[in-house]
Design an enzyme around this catalytic site. Structure first.
Site, short mmCIF file in Angstrom:
data_model
loop_
_atom_site.label_atom_id
_atom_site.label_comp_id
_atom_site.label_asym_id
_atom_site.label_seq_id
_atom_site.Cartn_x
_atom_site.Cartn_y
_atom_site.Cartn_z
N HIS A 17 -12.62 14.50 28.26
CA HIS A 17 -11.69 13.38 28.06
C HIS A 17 -10.25 13.89 28.01
CE1 HIS A 17 -15.25 11.34 25.90
NE2 HIS A 17 -15.07 10.69 27.04
N LYS A 41 -22.95 -1.88 19.45
CA LYS A 41 -23.31 -0.48 19.72
C LYS A 41 -23.16 0.34 18.45
CE LYS A 41 -22.57 -0.11 24.61
NZ LYS A 41 -22.06 0.72 25.67
N ARG A 95 -18.15 12.58 36.43
CA ARG A 95 -18.81 13.88 36.30
C ARG A 95 -19.79 14.13 37.44
NH1 ARG A 95 -20.42 12.27 30.38
NH2 ARG A 95 -21.32 10.75 31.76
#
Length: 162
Positions: A17, A41, A95
């Site tokens: 990040h 969440k 990624r």
């Protein structure tokens, strides 16, 4: 002024990040690192804790790049947040090809909904395998994760896990 939003859960913020934030800060006048708030969440760190960690990182990136990096939170549609902040670009770190497959569809939908474009930033090779979820799992099992996190975040993670 060009403003970009880098959204994420950042639970916790990783070196991956931090790399994306630093690279975005070099490309835009202002980067808003936006921590998502989703009450459904389960997160390890509260939104307040994530904002504190991101604020420390943002200050360091701003100082080192001369760019403006600030932290915010959003709930609901990301494109609504972008409109409210005057941001014309969403930054997404990738990624893998799997990330691309998912994020491309999201980028196309966001553009259709609002005209906000998405810029994909490929992960630096040394960060391509790092994810917050994996780091948390390793740390919970007693593994060493300091190489994947900024030092201040690592200290907070260790304190959180006790």
């Amino acid at each position: 002024m060009s403003t970009a939003v880098f959204p994420g859960s950042f639970d916790p913020p990783t070196n991956g990040h931090l790399d994306v934030i630093t690279r975005a800060a070099a490309a835009f006048d202002e980067v808003i690192v936006a921590a998502g708030v989703n009450q459904s969440k389960q997160r390890l760190f509260s939104v307040e804790e994530r904002v504190e960690m991101l604020t420390e990182l943002a200050a360091a990136v701003s100082a080192s790049t001369g760019g403006t990096v600030r932290v915010g939170t959003f709930e609901g549609l990301l494109v609504d947040y972008c409109r409210a902040e005057g941001a014309g670009v969403i930054i997404k770190g990738l990624r893998s090809g799997g990330d691309y497959d998912y994020e491309l569809q999201m980028a196309q939908m966001n553009r259709k909904l609002s005209g906000v474009d998405t810029l994909f930033v490929p992960a630096a090779p040394e960060n391509g395998y790092i994810s917050s979820s994996l780091v948390k799992e390793i740390a919970k099992l007693g593994g060493e994760v300091s190489a994947f996190l900024p030092p201040s975040v690592h200290a907070r993670l260790l304190a959180k896990l006790g």
